[in-house]
Design a protein around this motif. Sequence first.
Motif, PDB file in Angstrom:
ATOM      1  N   UNK A 128      73.964  49.412-104.751  1.00 28.33           N
ATOM      2  CA  UNK A 128      74.779  50.631-104.745  1.00 28.33           C
ATOM      3  C   UNK A 128      74.355  51.530-105.909  1.00 28.33           C
ATOM      4  N   UNK A 129      74.489  52.842-105.711  1.00 29.53           N
ATOM      5  CA  UNK A 129      74.192  53.765-106.803  1.00 29.53           C
ATOM      6  C   UNK A 129      75.314  53.710-107.831  1.00 29.53           C
ATOM      7  N   UNK A 130      75.020  54.188-109.042  1.00 25.56           N
ATOM      8  CA  UNK A 130      76.048  54.194-110.083  1.00 25.56           C
ATOM      9  C   UNK A 130      77.244  55.016-109.635  1.00 25.56           C
ATOM     10  N   UNK A 131      76.999  56.155-108.995  1.00 27.43           N
ATOM     11  CA  UNK A 131      78.112  56.995-108.540  1.00 27.43           C
ATOM     12  C   UNK A 131      78.931  56.275-107.474  1.00 27.43           C
ATOM     13  N   UNK A 132      78.250  55.675-106.511  1.00 27.57           N
ATOM     14  CA  UNK A 132      78.955  54.945-105.456  1.00 27.57           C
ATOM     15  C   UNK A 132      79.723  53.772-106.036  1.00 27.57           C
ATOM     16  N   UNK A 133      79.097  53.091-106.976  1.00 28.65           N
ATOM     17  CA  UNK A 133      79.725  51.931-107.610  1.00 28.65           C
ATOM     18  C   UNK A 133      81.001  52.341-108.350  1.00 28.65           C
ATOM     19  N   UNK A 134      80.889  53.326-109.240  1.00 24.60           N
ATOM     20  CA  UNK A 134      82.032  53.716-110.065  1.00 24.60           C
ATOM     21  C   UNK A 134      83.153  54.288-109.212  1.00 24.60           C
ATOM     22  N   UNK A 135      82.837  55.224-108.337  1.00 18.28           N
ATOM     23  CA  UNK A 135      83.885  55.853-107.534  1.00 18.28           C
ATOM     24  C   UNK A 135      84.489  54.856-106.541  1.00 18.28           C
ATOM     25  N   UNK A 194      93.395  53.242-115.057  1.00 19.76           N
ATOM     26  CA  UNK A 194      93.110  52.633-116.354  1.00 19.76           C
ATOM     27  C   UNK A 194      92.763  51.154-116.219  1.00 19.76           C
ATOM     28  N   UNK A 195      93.535  50.430-115.426  1.00 25.34           N
ATOM     29  CA  UNK A 195      93.219  49.009-115.225  1.00 25.34           C
ATOM     30  C   UNK A 195      91.827  48.841-114.639  1.00 25.34           C
ATOM     31  N   UNK A 196      91.514  49.627-113.626  1.00 26.85           N
ATOM     32  CA  UNK A 196      90.211  49.468-112.980  1.00 26.85           C
ATOM     33  C   UNK A 196      89.075  50.023-113.820  1.00 26.85           C
ATOM     34  N   UNK A 197      89.365  50.936-114.756  1.00 19.55           N
ATOM     35  CA  UNK A 197      88.333  51.361-115.701  1.00 19.55           C
ATOM     36  C   UNK A 197      87.927  50.190-116.598  1.00 19.55           C
ATOM     37  N   UNK A 198      88.914  49.376-116.990  1.00 23.58           N
ATOM     38  CA  UNK A 198      88.619  48.195-117.818  1.00 23.58           C
ATOM     39  C   UNK A 198      87.709  47.236-117.066  1.00 23.58           C
ATOM     40  N   UNK A 199      87.921  47.083-115.751  1.00 24.47           N
ATOM     41  CA  UNK A 199      87.073  46.209-114.950  1.00 24.47           C
ATOM     42  C   UNK A 199      85.706  46.838-114.675  1.00 24.47           C
ATOM     43  N   UNK A 200      85.697  48.141-114.402  1.00 25.25           N
ATOM     44  CA  UNK A 200      84.482  48.804-113.933  1.00 25.25           C
ATOM     45  C   UNK A 200      83.423  48.921-115.016  1.00 25.25           C
ATOM     46  N   UNK A 201      83.834  49.170-116.265  1.00 23.91           N
ATOM     47  CA  UNK A 201      82.862  49.371-117.340  1.00 23.91           C
ATOM     48  C   UNK A 201      81.946  48.158-117.527  1.00 23.91           C
ATOM     49  N   UNK A 202      82.464  46.953-117.744  1.00 24.35           N
ATOM     50  CA  UNK A 202      81.549  45.816-117.882  1.00 24.35           C
ATOM     51  C   UNK A 202      80.834  45.488-116.582  1.00 24.35           C
ATOM     52  N   UNK A 203      81.489  45.731-115.447  1.00 22.79           N
ATOM     53  CA  UNK A 203      80.834  45.463-114.161  1.00 22.79           C
ATOM     54  C   UNK A 203      79.579  46.308-114.011  1.00 22.79           C
TER      55      UNK A 203
END
Length: 565
Positions: free
Chosen positions: A379-386, A182-191
């Motif tokens: 990086x691809x979106x998949x690589x970035x998010x995962x 959850x914490x990293x979802x908050x960071x990852x979305x705007x990133x």
Amino acid sequence: MLERLQRALGLKTNPAIFFTSAALVFVFVVCSVVFTDAVDAAFGAASDAIKTNLGWFYILGVTSFLVFLLWIALSRFGHVRLGGKDARPEYGNVTWFGMLFAAGIGTILMFWGVAEPINHFANPPLSGVDEQVASLSESAGSAEAFAEGLREIPVQAGDAVPLSEDAANQAIGFTLYHFGFHTWAIFTLPALAFAYFAYRRGLPFRVSSIFHPILGERINGPIGKVIDVTAVIGTLFGVAVSIGLGTLQINSGLNGLFGIEIGKPTQIAIIAIVTTIATISVVLGLDKGIKWLSNINIWMAVGLLVFILLAGSTVFLLRGVIESAGTYLSALIPLSFWNDTLPAEGWGWQGNWTVFYWAWTITWAPFVGIFVARISKGRSIREFVLGVLGAPVAFSVVWFSVFGLSAINIEWHDPGSLVGPVVQEGDTASALFSFLENFPATEFVMAMSVLIVVIFFTTSSDSASLVVDMLTSGNALNPPTRQRVFWAVLEGVVAATLIAATGQEALQALEEVITVLGLPFFLVAFLTMYCLVRALREDVADEELLPRRTRRMLAKRREKAPAPD
């Protein structure tokens, strides 16, 4: 007039965003010093109202971000590469991972690694014993009596008794919930949004750029500027809270090592010294400053982790890491939707923990998001998010399991040794150092821990000054160093003000300010998801959505195909 002032100062920024943000922060600093009680009361009342009436919105929001990110990574958009289909990453995976920690997560690991599990071990979140624990902390004489009293607190059937095995499982589960996906979802979305709009549409690194699918060129007008000013102010305060927590912990460590007094004068001096170090790092730049410091610090942190693992109950901890991962995953879905609803009046626990964390993290998200986007081109979106979700979360599971279970094990065998200072006395900042007193080479390890916190503190301030400068200018390429120095100094001033110029306890003041400032960022985050999907549908050709191997095969077929007559 602002443009003339900018030229006179030799700046290279958006003057309306830069000077408006700086002026509003200055007004807050002055008001906090001059009208301390009024500022305390205003933020206290607003924070209480948000926790009571909108805590559910914060919980729903962060869970929605996580679900969205997993969907977009696994969808056909996952193949889209940030920077074009032929772009490749600028940094290797190990360096990239280390620089993610430069964004400030290291401060969280050091501050909460022991403090949160021990708090939940003594006060199980799902048992609703807050009032009994608070009353006992005042009436119990010694730490041993406090620990004994905790075990005797009556609970309802099926609820965890404080300091029990069930309480230990809750402690680990909630801690990992707070610092996991959850914490990293908050960071990852705007990133992800910053990276996409900067590298695919060529827009500046500003929050307003995310709204380009809705606003178009109006992102450069008054609406866009209001969005960017709000983002700059929230980011500054989010980083200031992190700096404030690091300062409290450094002060506690120096007190244990050298007997240096814990108090506001010492804490202001610490902020001044570390801000000076961060400013030097700012002058050195991203590759020489942040990259060098973050690589050193991540290895020091890993060294501390290994020391605790080997010097403690090694087999117990190895078994515990695996079990903790299972505890976290089994609790992930229920906790993602838990809102502290029953009993009807609520216990208030979630407002002081989860809601505060989500509000704090989301104000910090533009800072972390731009920094992560800046180092993730190619990086691809998949690589970035995962990658951004996976690697730090995996490390966090190991970290909090080792430190949390070690602390719980110490408390089991020496009742009161940790719940006394951390829970009964409420000295959260001293948790790590009280914990380290139970290990060999105590002074050396404590000194190393203080150094780790200082460097994490430095890289957070360093990274933040770079990012805030980008939020005000939108320019990632060689802005004047004096701009980044200005923001580094201002971050320190805000942190010192939040600690020194408030009439409340420092940690409480930090929590209340950030809970209020987090609300508009949740609204921005929901719009971010819509804008990102809309932009992908508008920009990306069907062929680019195919896997790279399929695209190569199609390209070869086109090469071999006979030329048309």
